[in-house]
Design a protein around this motif. Structure first.
Motif, PDB file in Angstrom:
ATOM      1  N   GLU A   5       0.998  -1.448   0.084  1.00 31.11           N
ATOM      2  CA  GLU A   5       0.623   0.487   0.114  1.00 31.11           C
ATOM      3  C   GLU A   5       1.265   1.296  -0.175  1.00 31.11           C
ATOM      4  O   GLU A   5       0.448   2.337  -0.283  1.00 31.11           O
ATOM      5  CB  GLU A   5      -0.836  -0.096   1.174  1.00 31.11           C
ATOM      6  CG  GLU A   5      -1.646   1.440   1.526  1.00 31.11           C
ATOM      7  CD  GLU A   5      -2.688   1.272   2.713  1.00 31.11           C
ATOM      8  OE1 GLU A   5      -3.349   2.597   3.193  1.00 31.11           O
ATOM      9  OE2 GLU A   5      -2.571  -0.092   3.422  1.00 31.11           O
ATOM     10  N   LYS A   6       1.634   1.248   1.003  1.00 28.98           N
ATOM     11  CA  LYS A   6       3.116   2.572   0.751  1.00 28.98           C
ATOM     12  C   LYS A   6       3.788   2.547  -0.011  1.00 28.98           C
ATOM     13  O   LYS A   6       4.708   3.936   0.070  1.00 28.98           O
ATOM     14  CB  LYS A   6       3.129   2.537   2.387  1.00 28.98           C
ATOM     15  CG  LYS A   6       1.970   2.304   3.576  1.00 28.98           C
ATOM     16  CD  LYS A   6       1.464   3.801   3.384  1.00 28.98           C
ATOM     17  CE  LYS A   6       0.451   3.557   4.508  1.00 28.98           C
ATOM     18  NZ  LYS A   6      -0.454   4.953   3.980  1.00 28.98           N
ATOM     19  N   GLY A   7       3.863   2.023  -0.479  1.00 28.39           N
ATOM     20  CA  GLY A   7       5.231   1.912  -1.426  1.00 28.39           C
ATOM     21  C   GLY A   7       6.618   1.699  -0.998  1.00 28.39           C
ATOM     22  O   GLY A   7       7.616   2.589  -1.563  1.00 28.39           O
ATOM     23  N   LEU A   8       7.065   0.529  -0.168  1.00 24.79           N
ATOM     24  CA  LEU A   8       7.270   0.591   1.323  1.00 24.79           C
ATOM     25  C   LEU A   8       8.508  -1.297   0.890  1.00 24.79           C
ATOM     26  O   LEU A   8       7.434  -1.916   0.115  1.00 24.79           O
ATOM     27  CB  LEU A   8       7.517   0.492   2.341  1.00 24.79           C
ATOM     28  CG  LEU A   8       6.975   1.607   2.037  1.00 24.79           C
ATOM     29  CD1 LEU A   8       6.683   1.600   3.867  1.00 24.79           C
ATOM     30  CD2 LEU A   8       8.183   3.353   2.152  1.00 24.79           C
ATOM     31  N   ILE A   9       9.503  -1.320   1.534  1.00 23.14           N
ATOM     32  CA  ILE A   9      10.144  -2.906   1.678  1.00 23.14           C
ATOM     33  C   ILE A   9      10.617  -2.418   2.950  1.00 23.14           C
ATOM     34  O   ILE A   9      10.955  -1.055   3.769  1.00 23.14           O
ATOM     35  CB  ILE A   9      11.423  -3.260   0.465  1.00 23.14           C
ATOM     36  CG1 ILE A   9      12.434  -2.008   0.478  1.00 23.14           C
ATOM     37  CG2 ILE A   9      11.136  -3.908  -0.618  1.00 23.14           C
ATOM     38  CD1 ILE A   9      13.710  -2.893  -0.530  1.00 23.14           C
ATOM     39  N   THR A  10      10.864  -3.732   3.213  1.00 20.84           N
ATOM     40  CA  THR A  10      11.400  -3.591   5.274  1.00 20.84           C
ATOM     41  C   THR A  10      11.666  -4.585   5.202  1.00 20.84           C
ATOM     42  O   THR A  10      12.130  -5.416   5.116  1.00 20.84           O
ATOM     43  CB  THR A  10       9.686  -3.354   5.907  1.00 20.84           C
ATOM     44  OG1 THR A  10      10.495  -2.994   7.135  1.00 20.84           O
ATOM     45  CG2 THR A  10       9.470  -4.182   6.276  1.00 20.84           C
ATOM     46  N   LEU A  11      12.320  -5.299   6.720  1.00 22.29           N
ATOM     47  CA  LEU A  11      13.380  -5.982   7.071  1.00 22.29           C
ATOM     48  C   LEU A  11      13.324  -5.512   8.817  1.00 22.29           C
ATOM     49  O   LEU A  11      12.863  -4.781   9.233  1.00 22.29           O
ATOM     50  CB  LEU A  11      15.262  -5.945   6.881  1.00 22.29           C
ATOM     51  CG  LEU A  11      16.060  -6.624   6.801  1.00 22.29           C
ATOM     52  CD1 LEU A  11      15.271  -7.557   6.323  1.00 22.29           C
ATOM     53  CD2 LEU A  11      17.321  -6.550   6.398  1.00 22.29           C
ATOM     54  N   GLY A  12      13.566  -6.986   9.279  1.00 19.99           N
ATOM     55  CA  GLY A  12      12.596  -6.747  11.032  1.00 19.99           C
ATOM     56  C   GLY A  12      13.591  -6.890  11.591  1.00 19.99           C
ATOM     57  O   GLY A  12      14.287  -6.591  12.925  1.00 19.99           O
ATOM     58  N   PHE A  13      15.202  -7.385  11.418  1.00 21.04           N
ATOM     59  CA  PHE A  13      16.306  -7.062  12.143  1.00 21.04           C
ATOM     60  C   PHE A  13      16.275  -5.853  13.045  1.00 21.04           C
ATOM     61  O   PHE A  13      16.592  -5.027  12.442  1.00 21.04           O
ATOM     62  CB  PHE A  13      17.841  -8.275  11.528  1.00 21.04           C
ATOM     63  CG  PHE A  13      17.187  -9.718  11.038  1.00 21.04           C
ATOM     64  CD1 PHE A  13      17.707 -10.607  12.513  1.00 21.04           C
ATOM     65  CD2 PHE A  13      17.243  -9.709   9.928  1.00 21.04           C
ATOM     66  CE1 PHE A  13      17.768 -11.764  11.916  1.00 21.04           C
ATOM     67  CE2 PHE A  13      16.804 -10.730   9.195  1.00 21.04           C
ATOM     68  CZ  PHE A  13      17.827 -12.059  10.155  1.00 21.04           C
ATOM     69  N   GLY A  14      16.480  -6.064  14.180  1.00 24.34           N
ATOM     70  CA  GLY A  14      17.333  -4.540  15.244  1.00 24.34           C
ATOM     71  C   GLY A  14      16.052  -3.779  14.973  1.00 24.34           C
ATOM     72  O   GLY A  14      16.444  -2.306  14.892  1.00 24.34           O
ATOM     73  N   SER A  15      15.358  -3.647  15.052  1.00 23.82           N
ATOM     74  CA  SER A  15      14.048  -2.840  14.939  1.00 23.82           C
ATOM     75  C   SER A  15      13.905  -1.509  15.792  1.00 23.82           C
ATOM     76  O   SER A  15      13.713  -0.905  15.564  1.00 23.82           O
ATOM     77  CB  SER A  15      13.056  -3.460  14.413  1.00 23.82           C
ATOM     78  OG  SER A  15      12.412  -4.471  13.536  1.00 23.82           O
ATOM     79  N   GLU A  16      15.033  -1.832  16.457  1.00 21.06           N
ATOM     80  CA  GLU A  16      14.670  -1.071  17.983  1.00 21.06           C
ATOM     81  C   GLU A  16      15.477   0.004  17.717  1.00 21.06           C
ATOM     82  O   GLU A  16      16.146   0.954  18.516  1.00 21.06           O
ATOM     83  CB  GLU A  16      14.951  -1.733  19.541  1.00 21.06           C
ATOM     84  CG  GLU A  16      16.761  -2.098  19.569  1.00 21.06           C
ATOM     85  CD  GLU A  16      16.607  -3.882  19.020  1.00 21.06           C
ATOM     86  OE1 GLU A  16      17.530  -4.109  19.136  1.00 21.06           O
ATOM     87  OE2 GLU A  16      15.950  -4.642  17.873  1.00 21.06           O
TER      88      GLU A  16
END
Length: 1019
Positions: A655-666
Motif C-alpha cells: 500500500e505504501k510503496g515500501l520494503i522493510t526488514l525486521g532485524f534490529g528494529s529497536e
C-alpha cells in the motif's frame, strides 16, 4: 603446432571448468600477426600466458586488468603470478576497487605506476592456480558484487564465442600436425547398400561378366570375415593411398554420392591385401549411410578436385570440408546419430552453434513441386539474400504465397555451400523457367510436409504471426524466429500425435519390458515432436528421457518424476507429511515441518507451468534491454508468507510503496556505515542478521530491483528501489527499517523458474546472481513476442514402478478421486481437497500424466484396489518371443537362432507349459533374452533369471520345473543310503511313503540341452 605453455594452460583451465561450469576466463580475441594460427591462445609469448579473469582492459598492457600469469622458467617449471594492471583506467570506482584488492591481499610488487604483481608460486603453477580459483577468486567475486561492478564479469556468450574460435584453430592445427589422412575413395555401386551381394546389373565389366563387386560387404559388419572391433572392406585403387598411420578416415564415394565412412582406417599392406579386401576400419567408427549425400562436387566436398579419377581416390585437406560432410550426414540420418557423432568426436569436432530460423517463400504455381520435395526428401530452394548467414542445421519455414497462403513444409538446411542451378527440369520450379539458371541454391531436407494435410494447412495460413508474409514476392526470404517455427511445430504435433491417457498402467509378467516402455511413453508425452524423430533410436530416447528427468526437485526444469511403491511407502512419502528438522544450537525440543511428497511436488511443478502460461499472456511490465543489462536484483522477504500474522507486513508495504526488514528494529541505523552496522549486530545476530541489515541499508542502491518472495518457489511482487534508508518508529507494523520502492507488479504468484534458474533461499535479503536471471522475463517488446509455449503448457509425467506392491488406498488417500480426468483442475467437475498436514487446498493439474507398471506375477490385476482400477487405463505387456527376431541381438540376421538353438520356439514352449501349470500372468518375458548371442549367454540367463523365477513360481517344486524344462535340466536325486531318524511314534506306513517320495535336483550346466525343451528326445 600450438605453443606448449599455452596448450598446457588451456588444458588446465578446461579441466577446471569441467568441474566448475560457471568458471569463465579470457582468451586471445584477435589473430593479430597470426598468433592464434600459431597456437598462442592467450595474450603472451613463448614464455608466458596471461589469463584474464574479468572483462576489463588493462590498457596499453594489452591484457585484462585482473588475471593470472603463467611463466615458463629456464628449468622447465612453470611459475604463477596474480597481476593487477590498469593503465589508462579513469573510472574512480574501479580504481578504488583495484586499490582495495592490493591492500586486502598484500605482498604485491609494484612494477609500474599502474601494474602490481603478486607471486603465487615459483614452480608449481597449476596446483597453486587451482587453490587461487577455489579460495581467492570467490572473495574477489563477492567484492565486485559488493562494489556494484558486475559489468566486469565475463559474459558467457562472449566467452563461448572466443573459445569456439580457439577450437576452430585447434582443429586446423591438429589436421596439419596429424599424420592422419582423409581419403575419399570411389567404390562400385551396390543395390543392397554394400551389406550383401549386389543385384544391380549396372555395375562395371567385372560384375557384368558374372563376378561380384568386392565392395559388396563393406558395411556388412557381422560378416564372419570381420573379427573384434575391425571391419574389412575394399576400394578399387590403381595405386594405394600413401599413409603414415593406421588412424585415417575413408569417405566412400559412389555414383556422385557419399555413402559411408571408415574411421581409424588402415590401408592394408600389399602383402596382406588381396582381391577381396585392401582396407579396414573400426566398427565403432564406421557407418554405411541410409540416406546418401548428393551433389558432392557442387557443394565443394571434392575441394579443388574436379572428380575422382582412375586412381580411385583423392585426399581432402580442409577440416571445414570434413565437418560439413559429417554434419550433413547427421542431418540426413538422425537415426544413425550415434555412429556419426562418434566419428565427429574422434576427429575432435565440436557441435555447431544453435540454428538460425528462416522463411523461404514460394509461388502457388509450383504447388506440384511441393509433392516432389516430400517424395525425394531433398531438393534445392532459391536463396537470393542472407547467403553467408545460412548454415548447415538451420531451420526453414517454407511458406506458400498468393491465393493459397500458408505453411506447407518445415525443413532443415543440409548444405551451406551455394551453387548455381544448372538442371533445367529442376530450375523451372524456381522462376517458371525464366532465368532459372542464374539462381543460387541451398540444400534442404524436408522434415514435415503439409501439402498432403490440407486441413492443417488451412489452419496455418491464418496464423497472425505470419500476416506480413502473405502475398510476398516469390524467392524473397525473411529471418524467422524460433517462436514462429515452434508455433507451426506445436500445431503439427497436436494434429498428428496420438494422445496418451492421463492415467495408465502397463501390466504383464516379468521381463516383458514394462519399465522399458515407460521411457518411450514418457518421452512421447513430454516431447512429442522429438519423440517422432527418435522413436526408433533407443540411445537417443534414453538421452531425451534423462534430459527431462527430475534429478533435483529444488532446482529442476525436468518434467519426468519417478518413484517405486513398496510395502513401507506411505501417504507421507507420496503426498505430504511432517518430518523432523535438524536441531540447531539452543533448541530444547524437536521441531517439525510439513514436507511435500513426490506426487505433490510434481503436481506443483505442473501447476506452475500452467500458471506461467497464463502469466505469459500478460505484459506485467517491461524493461529496455539497455536498462536490464545495467541492473542488479535482490530478493527480499516481507514477513513469512505462511504465517498469517505477517500478512499485515506485506499489505502495508504494498500500500505504501515500501520494503522493510525486521532485524534490529529497536535501533535507528541512519548515517551508520557498513562496519558500524556490523559492530552493532554481529554478536546479537550470529545467523547473519548484521549482513542482512547491511544489504538492506548500505548495499542496496537506488535503481536496484527487489523481488518479493512467497516461500522458495514464487515471486509475488517486483519493485524498483526509489529512496534511501529511513527509520520509522511510529510504523503500525513491528518492522521499523524501510526503503521506498516503485512497484512494477504486485499480488502475483509467479513461479521462480520463470525468471531465475534456482529456487530462492530463506535468507531475508540477498543479491541474486545476474547470470541466473532469465532476461526474457524482464525484457519484452510486445505482447506478440510472448513465449509461444504459453499456448501449449508443458506436460509432466510421474512414473510409478511396481504400483501394485504398495497399499494404494493408503498411499493415494483422498486423492484417488482427484486424478480422474473430469475431476482435474480446470475441468467441468473439478474437485479440491484440504490436505491434512499443510491445510492447503489441493487439486491435481490437467497436464500431469501418471504411468504405472505392474508385475502380474506378484499380484493379479483382479486383486488390485478397485478404486484404482476404475481410474486407470490398462495396457497389457505380454511375453512376445517373436520380438527376439526383430529387436533382439539375435534378430533378423540370425532369425532368432543361437548355434542351431531356436530361442524363439524354446521360449514359446516354456510359456505354453507355464500357462497350463499356473496361468498366463506368470510367463517368462522375452526381455530376459534380448542381449543373448551365445550359448554361454543362454546358460547365464537360465541360471540367474529363468530357473530362480520358476523356483519362485512353483515354491521350490522342482518336479514341476522339470515339466517345463525337461530332464536335461532337472533329474531325480536317487540316494540309496537315505533313511529317516529313529522315531517310533510316527506312522510306519506314512514313513514308508515319504521315503519313496522323489527328490529333484538341478543338473550341472554342461548337461543342459536347450533343444530338448522344444524337441522330443528320440531314443
Amino acid at each position: 603446432m600450438a605453443n606448449t605453455l599455452h596448450k598446457k594452460v588451456l588444458e588446465f583451465l578446461e579441466n577446471y571448468r569441467n568441474l566448475h561450469p560457471e568458471f569463465l576466463y579470457w582468451t586471445r580475441e584477435k589473430n593479430t600477426k597470426g598468433r592464434l594460427k600459431d597456437g598462442y591462445w592467450f595474450q603472451g609469448t613463448d614464455d608466458y600466458a596471461f589469463v584474464g579473469l574479468y572483462d576489463r582492459s588493462g590498457g596499453t598492457n594489452m591484457t585484462r586488468s585482473l588475471g593470472l600469469v603463467f611463466s615458463m622458467n629456464p628449468d622447465g617449471n612453470i611459475s604463477l603470478t596474480f597481476q593487477i594492471a590498469f593503465n589508462e583506467e579513469t573510472d574512480k570506482r574501479l580504481l578504488r576497487f583495484y586499490q582495495d584488492l592490493i591492500d586486502t591481499f598484500g605482498d604485491f610488487k609494484q612494477v609500474t605506476e599502474t601494474r602490481f604483481d603478486k607471486i603465487l608460486s615459483d614452480d608449481n603453477a597449476f596446483e597453486e592456480a587451482e587453490n587461487f580459483l577455489n579460495q581467492v577468486k570467490p572473495l574477489i567475486d563477492q567484492k565486485i558484487m559488493d562494489a556494484g561492478l558486475e559489468e566486469i564479469f565475463i559474459e558467457p556468450l562472449k566467452f563461448e564465442k572466443n573459445l569456439q574460435k580457439i577450437r576452430e584453430y585447434q582443429t586446423k592445427l591438429a589436421f596439419e600436425a596429424n599424420s592422419r589422412r582423409i581419403i575419399m575413395a570411389s567404390i562400385t555401386w551396390n543395390s543392397n547398400q554394400w551389406k550383401s551381394l549386389s543385384n544391380d546389373p549396372s555395375n562395371h565389366g567385372h560384375v557384368k561378366g558374372g563376378g561380384q563387386a568386392n565392395e559388396s560387404w563393406n558395411f556388412d559388419f557381422e560378416n564372419k570375415r570381420n573379427t573384434g572391433d575391425e571391419v574389412i572392406g575394399y576400394a578399387k585403387f590403381t595405386n594405394p593411398p600413401k599413409v603414415d598411420s593406421d588412424d585415417n578416415l575413408v569417405i566412400f564415394y559412389s555414383q556422385k554420392k557419399i555413402v559411408g565412412f571408415y574411421g581409424k582406417a588402415k590401408i592394408l599392406e600389399q602383402k596382406k591385401a588381396n582381391e577381396y579386401c585392401n582396407l579396414s576400419g573400426s566398427k565403432s567408427l564406421s557407418v554405411g549411410l541410409d540416406n546418401h549425400i548428393v551433389k558432392v562436387k557442387e557443394k565443394g566436398y571434392l575441394e579443388d578436385k574436379e572428380r575422382i579419377g582412375r586412381i580411385g581416390f583423392i585426399y581432402l585437406n580442409e577440416p571445414n570440408t570434413i565437418q560439413n560432410i559429417l554434419q550433413e550426414a547427421l542431418l540426413l540420418n538422425p537415426h544413425q546419430a550415434k555412429s556419426i557423432q562418434a566419428i565427429q568426436d574422434w576427429l575432435g569436432f565440436k557441435p555447431t552453434n544453435e540454428a538460425n530460423y528462416w522463411i523461404f517463400q514460394g509461388n502457388p504455381k509450383v504447388y506440384d513441386f511441393h509433392g516432389a520435395i516430400a517424395a525425394n526428401a531433398i531438393r534445392s530452394w532459391t536463396v537470393n539474400t542472407h547467403k553467408k548467414k545460412i548454415k548447415i542445421g538451420d531451420k526453414v519455414i517454407l511458406w506458400l504465397t498468393g491465393k493459397e497462403p500458408g505453411c506447407y513444409a518445415l525443413a532443415t538446411v543440409t548444405s551451406n555451400l551455394f551453387h548455381r542451378v544448372d538442371d533445367k527440369d529442376e530450375a523451372k520450379f524456381y522462376t517458371d523457367g525464366k532465368g532459372a539458371g542464374e539462381g543460387n541454391a541451398v540444400e534442404i531436407k524436408v522434415d514435415y510436409n503439409l501439402s498432403e494435410t490440407p486441413v492443417l494447412r488451412e489452419t496455418l495460413k491464418d496464423l497472425p504471426e505470419f500476416d506480413s508474409f502473405n502475398g510476398g514476392t516469390q524467392g524473397t526470404n525473411f529471418t524467422a524466429t524460433k517462436e514462429q517455427y515452434d508455433t507451426i511445430l506445436r500445431l503439427i504435433t497436436m494434429a498428428t500425435t496420438e494422445s496418451s491417457p492421463l492415467n495408465q498402467i502397463f501390466f504383464g509378467p516379468p521381463g516383458t519390458g514394462k519399465t522399458y516402455h515407460t521411457i518411450d511413453e514418457a518421452v512421447k508425452i513430454v516431447s512429442p515432436h522429438r519423440y517422432k524423430e527418435i522413436r526408433d533410436d533407443r540411445d537417443l530416447l534414453r538421452e531425451e528421457y534423462d534430459k527431462k528427468f527430475i534429478f533435483d526437485w529444488e532446482a529442476s526444469s525436468g518434467q519426468i518424476g519417478f518413484c517405486t511403491f513398496h510395502q513401507s511407502f506411505s501417504y507421507e512419502d507420496f503426498v505430504e507429511g511432517i518430518k523432523p528438522l535438524d536441531p540447531e544450537d539452543g533448541d530444547t525440543y524437536l521441531k517439525y515441518e510439513t514436507q511435500e511428497g513426490v506426487f505433490k511436488r510434481i503436481c506443483r511443478l505442473a501447476e506452475d507451468s500452467l500458471k506461467a502460461g497464463e502469466k505469459k499472456k500478460q505484459i506485467l511490465f517491461t524493461l529496455p534491454q539497455s536498462e536490464f543489462d545495467q541492473s542488479h536484483f535482490y530478493k527480499i522477504s516481507l514477513g513469512e508468507a505462511n504465517v498469517p500474522t505477517d500478512q499485515e507486513i506485506y499489505d502495508y508495504c504494498m500500500e505504501k510503496g515500501l520494503i522493510t526488514l525486521g532485524f534490529g528494529s529497536e535501533i535507528d541505523l541512519t548515517g551508520k556505515n557498513e562496519s558500524e552496522v556490523s559492530e552493532l549486530y554481529s554478536q546479537r545476530y550470529k545467523d547473519g542478521g548484521a549482513q542482512f541489515l547491511n544489504y538492506f541499508k548500505n548495499y542496496l542502491k537506488v535503481g536496484n530491483y527487489v523481488l518479493v518472495s512467497r516461500g522458495n518457489h514464487y515471486v509475488r511482487a517486483l519493485g524498483k528501489v526509489s529512496g534511501d534508508y529511513f527509520y520509522d518508529p511510529a510504523a503500525p507494523i513491528r518492522y521499523k527499517h524501510f526503503r521506498k520502492v516503485e512497484w512494477l507488479f504486485k499480488d502475483q504468484d509467479i513461479p521462480i523458474q520463470e525468471l531465475y534458474e534456482k529456487n530462492l533461499s530463506q535468507q531475508s535479503i540477498y543479491k541474486l546472481k545476474k547470470e541466473w536471471i532469465k532476461p526474457q522475463f524482464f525484457v519484452k517488446k510486445a505482447a506478440d513476442e510472448v513465449d509461444i509455449d504459453s499456448k501449449d503448457p508443458k506436460k509432466y509425467v510421474l512414473v510409478i514402478d511396481e504400483i501394485n506392491r504398495g497399499n494404494v488406498a493408503s498411499i493415494f488417500g483422498e486423492l484417488i478421486t482427484l486424478i480422474e480426468t473430469d475431476k482435474r483442475a480446470g475441468s467441468t467437475e473439478e474437485m479440491k481437497v484440504v490436505l491434512p498436514y499443510s491445510k492447503q487446498k489441493f487439486s491435481v493439474p490437467s497436464n500431469l500424466y501418471i504411468i504405472g507398471t505392474m508385475n502380474t506375477a506378484d499380484r493379479s490385476i483382479e486383486a488390485l484396489d478397485t478404486a484404482l482400477r476404475r481410474r486407470f487405463s490398462f495396457k497389457e505387456m505380454s511375453s512376445d518371443p517373436e520380438l527376439l527376431k526383430s529387436e533382439g541381438k539375435i534378430g533378423q540376421e540370425k532369425g532368432g537362432i543361437i548355434d542351431s538353438i531356436d530361442v524363439v520356439l524354446m521360449l514359446q514352449k516354456i510359456n505354453d507349459r507355464i500357462e497350463k501349470l499356473i496361468d498366463k500372468d506368470h510367463k517368462i518375458g522375452h526381455a530376459y533374452f534380448m542381449e543373448d548371442t551365445t550359448v554361454n549367454d543362454l546358460k547365464r540367463t537360465f541360471k540367474n533369471k529363468v530357473i530362480p523365477l520358476l523356483e519362485e513360481y512353483f515354491f521350490g517344486d522342482f518336479g514341476k520345473i522339470g515339466l517345463v524344462l525337461g530332464s536335461s535340466f532337472i533329474q531325480a536325486d536317487h540316494n540309496k543310503d537315505f533313511d529317516f531318524a529313529e522315531f517310533k511314534d510316527y506312522d510306519s506306513n506314512l514313513k514308508s511313503d515319504l521315503k519313496q517320495r522323489k527328490v529333484y535336483k538341478i543338473n550341472p550346466e554342461e548337461e543342459w540341452e536347450f533343444k530338448s525343451i522344444y524337441t522330443p528326445t528320440v531314443k
